[in-house]
Design an enzyme around this catalytic site. Structure first.
Site, short mmCIF file in Angstrom:
data_model
loop_
_atom_site.label_atom_id
_atom_site.label_comp_id
_atom_site.label_asym_id
_atom_site.label_seq_id
_atom_site.Cartn_x
_atom_site.Cartn_y
_atom_site.Cartn_z
N ARG A 89 -32.04 -12.85 -22.02
CA ARG A 89 -30.84 -12.14 -21.57
C ARG A 89 -30.21 -11.38 -22.72
O ARG A 89 -30.08 -11.89 -23.83
CB ARG A 89 -29.81 -13.12 -21.00
CG ARG A 89 -28.55 -12.39 -20.54
CD ARG A 89 -27.65 -13.24 -19.73
NE ARG A 89 -26.46 -12.48 -19.37
CZ ARG A 89 -25.53 -12.93 -18.58
NH1 ARG A 89 -25.64 -14.12 -18.04
NH2 ARG A 89 -24.48 -12.20 -18.30
N ARG A 99 -29.65 -8.23 -14.83
CA ARG A 99 -29.96 -9.15 -15.92
C ARG A 99 -31.28 -9.87 -15.71
O ARG A 99 -31.70 -10.08 -14.58
CB ARG A 99 -28.85 -10.17 -16.11
CG ARG A 99 -28.55 -10.95 -14.85
CD ARG A 99 -27.21 -11.61 -14.87
NE ARG A 99 -26.19 -10.59 -14.93
CZ ARG A 99 -24.91 -10.82 -15.11
NH1 ARG A 99 -24.47 -12.02 -15.25
NH2 ARG A 99 -24.05 -9.84 -15.16
N ASP A 102 -29.40 -15.33 -15.48
CA ASP A 102 -27.99 -15.71 -15.50
C ASP A 102 -27.94 -17.18 -15.12
O ASP A 102 -28.51 -17.58 -14.11
CB ASP A 102 -27.21 -14.86 -14.50
CG ASP A 102 -25.71 -15.05 -14.59
OD1 ASP A 102 -25.21 -15.36 -15.68
OD2 ASP A 102 -25.04 -14.88 -13.55
N ASP A 104 -25.10 -19.97 -14.36
CA ASP A 104 -23.67 -20.20 -14.14
C ASP A 104 -23.42 -21.66 -13.83
O ASP A 104 -24.06 -22.24 -12.94
CB ASP A 104 -23.16 -19.37 -12.96
CG ASP A 104 -23.04 -17.90 -13.28
OD1 ASP A 104 -22.86 -17.55 -14.45
OD2 ASP A 104 -23.12 -17.09 -12.33
#
Length: 163
Positions: A89, A99, A102, A104
């Site tokens: 990333r 991207r 990711d 989260d």
């Protein structure tokens, strides 16, 4: 070697829409599974979704994993951000930019917190079917920190974008 017991239950959302997104998400899950800080408890099937805000970019591949860890929420954030960089990333200050990967933090136990770097539960959790659907798949009886069931949260979404 002594068996390690982890004290926190966390859910991590994964997403990618660049460089073979399914391959990127699977690689990230494998990387999480191989970390000494985590025990991978469960993982959702892969889903696909349109980009947020109708941005002109490729569709996403999404998944959710359930982990156990002894890391604090802030240490978990540091670890996942470092793993994102390791997985390719490139950090950009553009919201919802395309991207490679990711990661989260969606939920950390039943913790509700806001700090300069981290908000829990994830602020977009109740508005994203590409997060709620895979979360439901791995924990259908989950009660969110606000007291709402995952099933009720899914039912309240106005539109479905995952496929």
């Amino acid at each position: 070697m002594a068996k390690q017991f982890f004290t926190h239950q966390v859910f991590i959302g994964l997403g990618s829409n660049l460089n073979q997104p399914e391959k990127q998400v699977k690689a990230a899950i494998k990387t999480l599974k191989n970390q000494q800080y985590f025990k991978l408890v469960n993982q959702s099937p892969l889903y696909h979704s349109k980009p947020l805000a109708n941005l002109d970019q490729p569709d996403y591949c999404n998944a959710v994993v359930k982990l156990q860890t002894d890391l604090t929420a802030e240490a978990l954030l540091n670890t996942t951000q470092a793993l994102e960089i390791d997985l390719g990333r490139q950090v950009k200050n553009t919201r919802w930019a395309a991207r490679v990967i990711d990661l989260d933090i969606l939920l950390f136990d039943k913790l509700i917190m806001t700090s300069e770097r981290l908000t829990l539960p994830h602020p977009g959790l109740l508005h994203r079917d590409f997060v709620l659907k895979p979360l439901y798949d791995i924990e259908p009886d989950l009660t969110l920190p606000n007291g709402m069931s995952i099933n009720d949260a899914l039912a309240q979404l106005p539109a479905k974008h995952v496929y």
